[in-house]
Design an enzyme around this catalytic site. Structure first.
Site, PDB file in Angstrom:
ATOM      1  N   GLN A  82      28.462  35.030  39.451  1.00  0.00           N
ATOM      2  CA  GLN A  82      28.349  36.431  39.021  1.00  0.00           C
ATOM      3  C   GLN A  82      29.029  36.616  37.679  1.00  0.00           C
ATOM      4  OE1 GLN A  82      29.230  39.174  42.661  1.00  0.00           O
ATOM      5  NE2 GLN A  82      30.093  37.174  43.132  1.00  0.00           N
ATOM      6  N   ASN A  83      29.671  35.566  37.201  1.00  0.00           N
ATOM      7  CA  ASN A  83      30.455  35.695  35.976  1.00  0.00           C
ATOM      8  C   ASN A  83      29.575  35.548  34.744  1.00  0.00           C
ATOM      9  OD1 ASN A  83      32.567  35.832  37.741  1.00  0.00           O
ATOM     10  ND2 ASN A  83      33.279  33.737  37.384  1.00  0.00           N
ATOM     11  N   HIS A 102      24.249  37.454  37.060  1.00  0.00           N
ATOM     12  CA  HIS A 102      24.539  38.706  36.350  1.00  0.00           C
ATOM     13  C   HIS A 102      24.472  38.535  34.831  1.00  0.00           C
ATOM     14  CE1 HIS A 102      26.834  40.536  40.043  1.00  0.00           C
ATOM     15  NE2 HIS A 102      25.531  40.552  40.190  1.00  0.00           N
ATOM     16  N   CYS A 147      15.981  40.577  24.477  1.00  0.00           N
ATOM     17  CA  CYS A 147      15.148  41.672  23.970  1.00  0.00           C
ATOM     18  C   CYS A 147      14.813  42.615  25.122  1.00  0.00           C
ATOM     19  CB  CYS A 147      13.861  41.124  23.359  1.00  0.00           C
ATOM     20  SG  CYS A 147      12.710  42.441  22.902  1.00  0.00           S
ATOM     21  N   GLY A 196      36.402  33.503  45.029  1.00  0.00           N
ATOM     22  CA  GLY A 196      36.946  34.530  44.139  1.00  0.00           C
ATOM     23  C   GLY A 196      36.019  35.700  43.882  1.00  0.00           C
ATOM     24  N   THR A 197      35.389  36.180  44.950  1.00  0.00           N
ATOM     25  CA  THR A 197      34.551  37.373  44.786  1.00  0.00           C
ATOM     26  C   THR A 197      34.892  38.374  45.888  1.00  0.00           C
ATOM     27  OG1 THR A 197      32.290  38.236  44.674  1.00  0.00           O
ATOM     28  CG2 THR A 197      32.610  36.221  45.980  1.00  0.00           C
ATOM     29  N   SER A 198      34.950  39.654  45.495  1.00  0.00           N
ATOM     30  CA  SER A 198      35.412  40.690  46.429  1.00  0.00           C
ATOM     31  C   SER A 198      34.342  41.078  47.450  1.00  0.00           C
ATOM     32  CB  SER A 198      35.838  41.933  45.653  1.00  0.00           C
ATOM     33  OG  SER A 198      34.744  42.448  44.901  1.00  0.00           O
ATOM     34  N   LEU A 246      42.192  34.809  47.343  1.00  0.00           N
ATOM     35  CA  LEU A 246      43.623  35.086  47.539  1.00  0.00           C
ATOM     36  C   LEU A 246      43.845  35.892  48.802  1.00  0.00           C
ATOM     37  CD1 LEU A 246      44.766  36.087  43.928  1.00  0.00           C
ATOM     38  CD2 LEU A 246      45.108  33.911  45.105  1.00  0.00           C
TER      39      LEU A 246
HETATM   40  P1  OAD Z   1      36.153  41.403  41.703  1.00  0.00           P
HETATM   41  O1  OAD Z   1      37.109  41.779  40.638  1.00  0.00           O
HETATM   42  O2  OAD Z   1      35.487  42.492  42.464  1.00  0.00           O
HETATM   43  O3  OAD Z   1      36.887  40.480  42.774  1.00  0.00           O
HETATM   44  C1  OAD Z   1      37.661  39.374  42.380  1.00  0.00           C
HETATM   45  C2  OAD Z   1      38.066  38.626  43.637  1.00  0.00           C
HETATM   46  O4  OAD Z   1      38.742  37.448  43.239  1.00  0.00           O
HETATM   47  C3  OAD Z   1      39.009  39.405  44.553  1.00  0.00           C
HETATM   48  O5  OAD Z   1      38.545  39.302  45.886  1.00  0.00           O
HETATM   49  C4  OAD Z   1      40.357  38.681  44.365  1.00  0.00           C
HETATM   50  O6  OAD Z   1      41.133  38.675  45.557  1.00  0.00           O
HETATM   51  C5  OAD Z   1      39.903  37.281  44.020  1.00  0.00           C
HETATM   52  N1  OAD Z   1      40.853  36.505  43.190  1.00  0.00           N
HETATM   53  C6  OAD Z   1      41.621  36.904  42.150  1.00  0.00           C
HETATM   54  N2  OAD Z   1      42.295  35.888  41.608  1.00  0.00           N
HETATM   55  C7  OAD Z   1      41.960  34.762  42.313  1.00  0.00           C
HETATM   56  C8  OAD Z   1      42.319  33.377  42.252  1.00  0.00           C
HETATM   57  N3  OAD Z   1      43.166  32.911  41.336  1.00  0.00           N
HETATM   58  N4  OAD Z   1      41.760  32.527  43.152  1.00  0.00           N
HETATM   59  C9  OAD Z   1      40.894  32.982  44.098  1.00  0.00           C
HETATM   60  N5  OAD Z   1      40.514  34.275  44.207  1.00  0.00           N
HETATM   61  C10 OAD Z   1      41.027  35.157  43.330  1.00  0.00           C
HETATM   62  O7  OAD Z   1      35.083  40.399  41.023  1.00  0.00           O
HETATM   63  P2  OAD Z   1      33.614  39.996  41.510  1.00  0.00           P
HETATM   64  O8  OAD Z   1      33.536  39.911  42.992  1.00  0.00           O
HETATM   65  O9  OAD Z   1      33.196  38.833  40.717  1.00  0.00           O
HETATM   66  O10 OAD Z   1      29.151  42.753  37.943  1.00  0.00           O
HETATM   67  O11 OAD Z   1      32.782  41.258  41.033  1.00  0.00           O
HETATM   68  C11 OAD Z   1      31.406  41.282  41.263  1.00  0.00           C
HETATM   69  C12 OAD Z   1      30.690  41.992  40.150  1.00  0.00           C
HETATM   70  O12 OAD Z   1      31.266  43.301  39.936  1.00  0.00           O
HETATM   71  C13 OAD Z   1      30.827  41.355  38.788  1.00  0.00           C
HETATM   72  O13 OAD Z   1      29.914  40.307  38.591  1.00  0.00           O
HETATM   73  C14 OAD Z   1      30.548  42.475  37.860  1.00  0.00           C
HETATM   74  C15 OAD Z   1      31.386  43.530  38.516  1.00  0.00           C
HETATM   75  O14 OAD Z   1      31.046  44.846  38.287  1.00  0.00           O
HETATM   76  C16 OAD Z   1      28.504  43.393  36.959  1.00  0.00           C
HETATM   77  O15 OAD Z   1      29.068  43.761  35.947  1.00  0.00           O
HETATM   78  C17 OAD Z   1      27.051  43.573  37.227  1.00  0.00           C
END
Ligand code: OAD
Length: 237
Positions: free
Chosen positions: A99-100, A119, A127, A182-184, A209
C-alpha cells in the site's frame, strides 16, 4: 512487456506504512515514535482525494513533492531486504502487495515482477486522461502522449479504485500463506484481503507492533525489522 504467469504466487505479503516506519517515513494513523502521524498533520480531504486535487492542485503537488523528498532521504530497512531475499530464493512464488507509495521495496532489490503498488507510487506521474505514465516531477504539464490530459500524482486517492485488484485477488485466493506487515487494516479493499485468504484456506499471519483486527490466525508483535527477517528465515529454511 509480457509477464510470465506460469508460477502462481504462494506467499503473499501485504505491506503498509509500518514496514517503512523504521526507515523514517511516518505512518498515516498511528505515531511510531518518529513524530506525528501523517493524517494528523495533513487533511486527507485536501491532499488525498480527487476533490482536493480539483480545489488546489499546487497544494497537492507540494505535498507529494515533500513525500518524494522524504522517500529519497530514506533507506530500506531489514524488513524490505528480507522480502527481497525471499523473492530471490523463491522467485515467482512470492508476491508483495504494498500500500506504500515509497520505493523502498524496489531499492532493497525486490524485482518489479514480485511487487504490486496497489495505491500507486511517488516515482511516477500519470495522465488523468489517457493513463500514460511518466517519471514524477512534471506535474501540471500536459501529457506528452495524448497532449491533452493533465499529469497528476500516480497515487490512488480516497474514492478511487486501487490498481491491479483482479491480479491481487487471484494471488490471494491461491496463497498458502498471507502475511500482513505494518498495516492498520483500516483502508479497504486492502483490509479485506485477509478475509479472501482465509476463505480460500491460506494461513494468515499479522506482523505489527500491536494487534489490529483479530482476523488473522496468528499475530506476531514487534518491529517489522525483526519480525519479517525471522519469518523469512523460517520460510527459506
Ligand atoms: P497506518 O498508518 O494506518 O498503519 C500503520 C500500521 O503499522 C499500524 O498498525 C502500526 O501499529 C504499524 N507499525 C508502525 N510501526 C511499525 C513497525 N516498526 N513495525 C511493524 N508495524 C508497525 O498505515 P497503512 O495501514 O499502510 O492510503 O494505511 C493504509 C492506507 O491509508 C495507506 O496506503 C494510505 C493511507 O491513507 C492512501 O493514501 C490511499
Amino acid at each position: 512487456m509480457g509477464h510470465d504467469m506460469t508460477t502462481t504466487p504462494r506467499f503473499v505479503f501485504l505491506t503498509g506504512a509500518g514496514i517503512s516506519a523504521e526507515s523514517g517515513i511516518p505512518t498515516f494513523r498511528t505515531p511510531d515514535g518518529g513524530g506525528p502521524a501523517m493524517w494528523a498533520e495533513h487533511s486527507v480531504d485536501d491532499v488525498a482525494t480527487p476533490a482536493g486535487y480539483r480545489r488546489n492542485r499546487n497544494l497537492v503537488h507540494r505535498f507529494y513533492q515533500e513525500r518524494r523528498e522524504a522517500c529519497a532521504a530514506a533507506e530500506p530497512n531489514a524488513a524490505h531486504y528480507a522480502l527481497a531475499a525471499l523473492a530471490a530464493a523463491l522467485g515467482d512464488k512470492v508476491l508483495v502487495v504494498t500500500q506504500n507509495v515509497d520505493d523502498l521495496h524496489e531499492r532493497a532489490g525486490l524485482p518489479a515482477r514480485n511487487l504490486i503498488h496497489m495505491h500507486g507510487a511517488l516515482a511516477t506521474a500519470i495522465c488523468a486522461g489517457c493513463r500514460h505514465r511518466v517519471d514524477a516531477g512534471v506535474y501540471g504539464d500536459r501529457c506528452p502522449r495524448c497532449r491533452d490530459g493533465l499529469l497528476r500524482p500516480d497515487v490512488v486517492w480516497f474514492g478511487e479504485r486501487p490498481y491491479e485488484m483482479p491480479r491481487i485477488e487471484r494471488a490471494v485466493r491461491d496463497a498458502y500463506l498471507f502475511v500482513a506487515v505494518g498495516t492498520s487494516g483500516e483502508v479497504y479493499p486492502a483490509a479485506g484481503l485477509v478475509d479472501i485468504a482465509r476463505v480460500h484456506g491460506a494461513s494468515t499471519v499479522e506482523l505489527n507492533l500491536q494487534q489490529t483486527s483479530g482476523l488473522f490466525d496468528e499475530t506476531r508483535l514487534g518491529p517489522a525489522s525483526r519480525t519479517v527477517p525471522e519469518l523469512v528465515k523460517n520460510l527459506i529454511g
